[in-house]
Design a protein around this motif. Structure first.
Motif, PDB file in Angstrom:
ATOM      1  N   LEU A   1       0.840  -1.194   0.000  1.00  0.00           N
ATOM      2  CA  LEU A   1       0.000   0.000   0.000  1.00  0.00           C
ATOM      3  C   LEU A   1       0.871   1.238   0.000  1.00  0.00           C
ATOM      4  CD1 LEU A   1      -2.649  -0.883   2.684  1.00  0.00           C
ATOM      5  CD2 LEU A   1      -2.906  -0.906   0.216  1.00  0.00           C
ATOM      6  N   THR A   2       0.464   2.237  -0.751  1.00  0.00           N
ATOM      7  CA  THR A   2       1.272   3.444  -0.784  1.00  0.00           C
ATOM      8  C   THR A   2       1.215   4.207   0.519  1.00  0.00           C
ATOM      9  OG1 THR A   2      -0.449   4.115  -2.325  1.00  0.00           O
ATOM     10  CG2 THR A   2       1.778   4.216  -3.092  1.00  0.00           C
ATOM     11  N   THR A   3       0.154   4.780   0.902  1.00  0.00           N
ATOM     12  CA  THR A   3       0.167   5.561   2.127  1.00  0.00           C
ATOM     13  C   THR A   3      -0.929   5.133   3.085  1.00  0.00           C
ATOM     14  OG1 THR A   3      -1.211   7.237   1.085  1.00  0.00           O
ATOM     15  CG2 THR A   3       1.169   7.608   1.080  1.00  0.00           C
ATOM     16  N   GLY A   4      -1.251   3.895   3.049  1.00  0.00           N
ATOM     17  CA  GLY A   4      -2.272   3.424   3.959  1.00  0.00           C
ATOM     18  C   GLY A   4      -3.652   3.718   3.430  1.00  0.00           C
ATOM     19  N   LEU A   5      -4.490   4.284   4.251  1.00  0.00           N
ATOM     20  CA  LEU A   5      -5.873   4.539   3.904  1.00  0.00           C
ATOM     21  C   LEU A   5      -6.202   5.958   4.285  1.00  0.00           C
ATOM     22  CD1 LEU A   5      -8.431   2.819   2.997  1.00  0.00           C
ATOM     23  CD2 LEU A   5      -8.982   2.756   5.420  1.00  0.00           C
TER      24      LEU A   5
ATOM     25  N   GLU B   1      -4.409   6.997  13.750  1.00  0.00           N
ATOM     26  CA  GLU B   1      -3.600   5.855  14.176  1.00  0.00           C
ATOM     27  C   GLU B   1      -3.533   4.848  13.028  1.00  0.00           C
ATOM     28  OE1 GLU B   1      -5.330   4.277  17.767  1.00  0.00           O
ATOM     29  OE2 GLU B   1      -5.393   6.261  18.679  1.00  0.00           O
ATOM     30  N   VAL B   2      -2.328   4.368  12.755  1.00  0.00           N
ATOM     31  CA  VAL B   2      -2.108   3.371  11.704  1.00  0.00           C
ATOM     32  C   VAL B   2      -1.140   2.324  12.241  1.00  0.00           C
ATOM     33  CG1 VAL B   2      -1.254   2.968   9.366  1.00  0.00           C
ATOM     34  CG2 VAL B   2      -2.398   5.130   9.908  1.00  0.00           C
ATOM     35  N   ALA B   3      -1.502   1.058  12.074  1.00  0.00           N
ATOM     36  CA  ALA B   3      -0.623  -0.030  12.520  1.00  0.00           C
ATOM     37  C   ALA B   3      -0.888  -1.251  11.654  1.00  0.00           C
ATOM     38  CB  ALA B   3      -0.878  -0.369  13.983  1.00  0.00           C
ATOM     39  N   TRP B   4       0.104  -2.143  11.630  1.00  0.00           N
ATOM     40  CA  TRP B   4      -0.096  -3.426  10.956  1.00  0.00           C
ATOM     41  C   TRP B   4       0.349  -4.540  11.869  1.00  0.00           C
ATOM     42  CZ3 TRP B   4       4.198  -6.423   9.360  1.00  0.00           C
ATOM     43  CH2 TRP B   4       5.433  -5.750   9.306  1.00  0.00           C
ATOM     44  N   THR B   5      -0.204  -5.727  11.616  1.00  0.00           N
ATOM     45  CA  THR B   5       0.084  -6.892  12.448  1.00  0.00           C
ATOM     46  C   THR B   5       0.653  -8.009  11.580  1.00  0.00           C
ATOM     47  OG1 THR B   5      -2.136  -7.814  12.173  1.00  0.00           O
ATOM     48  CG2 THR B   5      -1.783  -6.300  14.027  1.00  0.00           C
TER      49      THR B   5
ATOM     50  N   SER C   1      -0.159 -10.520   7.105  1.00  0.00           N
ATOM     51  CA  SER C   1      -0.322  -9.260   7.818  1.00  0.00           C
ATOM     52  C   SER C   1      -1.623  -8.568   7.432  1.00  0.00           C
ATOM     53  CB  SER C   1       0.873  -8.337   7.553  1.00  0.00           C
ATOM     54  OG  SER C   1       0.976  -8.085   6.175  1.00  0.00           O
ATOM     55  N   ARG C   2      -2.080  -7.725   8.344  1.00  0.00           N
ATOM     56  CA  ARG C   2      -3.270  -6.896   8.162  1.00  0.00           C
ATOM     57  C   ARG C   2      -2.928  -5.492   8.631  1.00  0.00           C
ATOM     58  NH1 ARG C   2      -7.256 -11.369  10.851  1.00  0.00           N
ATOM     59  NH2 ARG C   2      -7.251 -12.771   9.061  1.00  0.00           N
ATOM     60  N   ALA C   3      -3.643  -4.516   8.101  1.00  0.00           N
ATOM     61  CA  ALA C   3      -3.397  -3.119   8.482  1.00  0.00           C
ATOM     62  C   ALA C   3      -4.668  -2.516   9.087  1.00  0.00           C
ATOM     63  CB  ALA C   3      -2.969  -2.313   7.255  1.00  0.00           C
ATOM     64  N   TYR C   4      -4.470  -1.656  10.090  1.00  0.00           N
ATOM     65  CA  TYR C   4      -5.576  -1.024  10.818  1.00  0.00           C
ATOM     66  C   TYR C   4      -5.437   0.487  10.744  1.00  0.00           C
ATOM     67  CZ  TYR C   4      -6.342  -5.681  12.599  1.00  0.00           C
ATOM     68  OH  TYR C   4      -6.585  -7.023  12.682  1.00  0.00           O
TER      69      TYR C   4
ATOM     70  N   LYS D   1     -14.447   7.771  17.303  1.00  0.00           N
ATOM     71  CA  LYS D   1     -13.485   7.171  16.367  1.00  0.00           C
ATOM     72  C   LYS D   1     -14.165   6.074  15.568  1.00  0.00           C
ATOM     73  CE  LYS D   1      -9.549   7.743  19.488  1.00  0.00           C
ATOM     74  NZ  LYS D   1      -8.539   7.013  20.265  1.00  0.00           N
ATOM     75  N   ILE D   2     -13.530   5.741  14.443  1.00  0.00           N
ATOM     76  CA  ILE D   2     -13.937   4.589  13.651  1.00  0.00           C
ATOM     77  C   ILE D   2     -12.665   3.916  13.139  1.00  0.00           C
ATOM     78  CG2 ILE D   2     -14.178   5.872  11.500  1.00  0.00           C
ATOM     79  CD1 ILE D   2     -16.628   4.039  10.878  1.00  0.00           C
ATOM     80  N   THR D   3     -12.654   2.577  13.148  1.00  0.00           N
ATOM     81  CA  THR D   3     -11.462   1.829  12.742  1.00  0.00           C
ATOM     82  C   THR D   3     -11.809   0.877  11.606  1.00  0.00           C
ATOM     83  OG1 THR D   3     -10.537   1.981  14.964  1.00  0.00           O
ATOM     84  CG2 THR D   3      -9.613   0.280  13.516  1.00  0.00           C
ATOM     85  N   PHE D   4     -10.921   0.862  10.607  1.00  0.00           N
ATOM     86  CA  PHE D   4     -11.052  -0.043   9.473  1.00  0.00           C
ATOM     87  C   PHE D   4      -9.819  -0.946   9.412  1.00  0.00           C
ATOM     88  CE2 PHE D   4     -13.507   3.697   8.239  1.00  0.00           C
ATOM     89  CZ  PHE D   4     -14.704   3.114   7.858  1.00  0.00           C
ATOM     90  N   MET D   5     -10.017  -2.141   8.863  1.00  0.00           N
ATOM     91  CA  MET D   5      -8.928  -3.085   8.660  1.00  0.00           C
ATOM     92  C   MET D   5      -8.866  -3.416   7.180  1.00  0.00           C
ATOM     93  SD  MET D   5      -8.635  -7.068   9.947  1.00  0.00           S
ATOM     94  CE  MET D   5     -10.264  -7.441   9.322  1.00  0.00           C
ATOM     95  N   LEU D   6      -7.653  -3.445   6.627  1.00  0.00           N
ATOM     96  CA  LEU D   6      -7.427  -3.943   5.276  1.00  0.00           C
ATOM     97  C   LEU D   6      -6.778  -5.311   5.381  1.00  0.00           C
ATOM     98  CD1 LEU D   6      -6.009  -0.924   3.252  1.00  0.00           C
ATOM     99  CD2 LEU D   6      -8.112  -2.173   2.793  1.00  0.00           C
TER     100      LEU D   6
END
Length: 192
Positions: free
Chosen positions: A23-27, A55-59, A90-93, A184-189
């Motif tokens: 991903l280029t710059t996340g979401l 907030e941006v993180a990946w697992t 991995s997944r991104a949040y 807040k609202i959180t999305f996962m890719l």
């Protein structure tokens, strides 16, 4: 090595074999909100706003108790193997602040990102956007926020690979969250 549809990712500072998709710059989100002016008889107005996550993180399932920040805008999403044969998924949040939208009506909201690299462009895109519960701490594979509902598969606009622009509408999710007065609202890719 590509595994079950590959992965999406932008490069990180860590030394590792690059997964299939980056991903280029996340979401980010583009919101159009409406309101009315305080003066009686004035027409409604709309405001379009580009919103970056707070907030941006990946697992990584191979390191299930760690959370990784997007150090250089890099977010791996999907499955890949290292040169030593270790398999990673991995997944991104992405968490967005909604406080400035309280009391407003969301007319339209669109999430978008882009791929920076893809190992195998012949494989179909399987990038999914999910709404999750808001995490109480940095997400890890072992302690990930609960997925609430699948929002959409991100659509690819044009034949380019990697796709510089992936997008989907998130109006319903954003509208419901604002109407429920969520801060807040959180999305996962993730790869489907």
């Amino acid at each position: 090595m590509d595994d079950n549809g590959g992965s999406t990712r932008v490069s990180t500072a860590r030394t590792r074999r690059i997964p299939s998709r980056l991903l280029t710059t996340g979401l980010a989100a583009l919101l159009t909100t409406a309101g009315t002016l305080a003066v009686t008889g004035q027409p409604a107005w709309a405001l379009e706003t580009y919103v970056r996550p707070i907030e941006v993180a990946w697992t990584d399932n191979a390191q299930p108790t760690r959370s990784f920040p997007a150090e250089d805008g890099s977010l791996p999403v999907g499955t890949w193997q290292t040169a030593s044969g270790d398999k990673h998924t991995s997944r991104a949040y992405f968490t967005f602040d909604l406080t400035r939208y309280q009391g407003q009506r969301i007319i339209s909201a669109r999430a978008f990102t882009g791929e920076r690299s893809v190992n195998n462009c012949d494989k179909p895109r399987e990038l999914q956007l999910w709404l999750t519960e808001n995490p109480t701490s940095a997400p890890t594979w072992k302690n990930a926020p609960t997925a609430v509902e699948k929002i959409a598969d991100l659509s690819v606009l044009g034949p380019a690979c990697p796709a510089r622009y992936l997008s989907t509408m998130i109006t319903d999710a954003m509208s419901k969250a604002v109407a429920a007065k969520q801060d807040k609202i959180t999305f996962m890719l993730r790869i489907g």
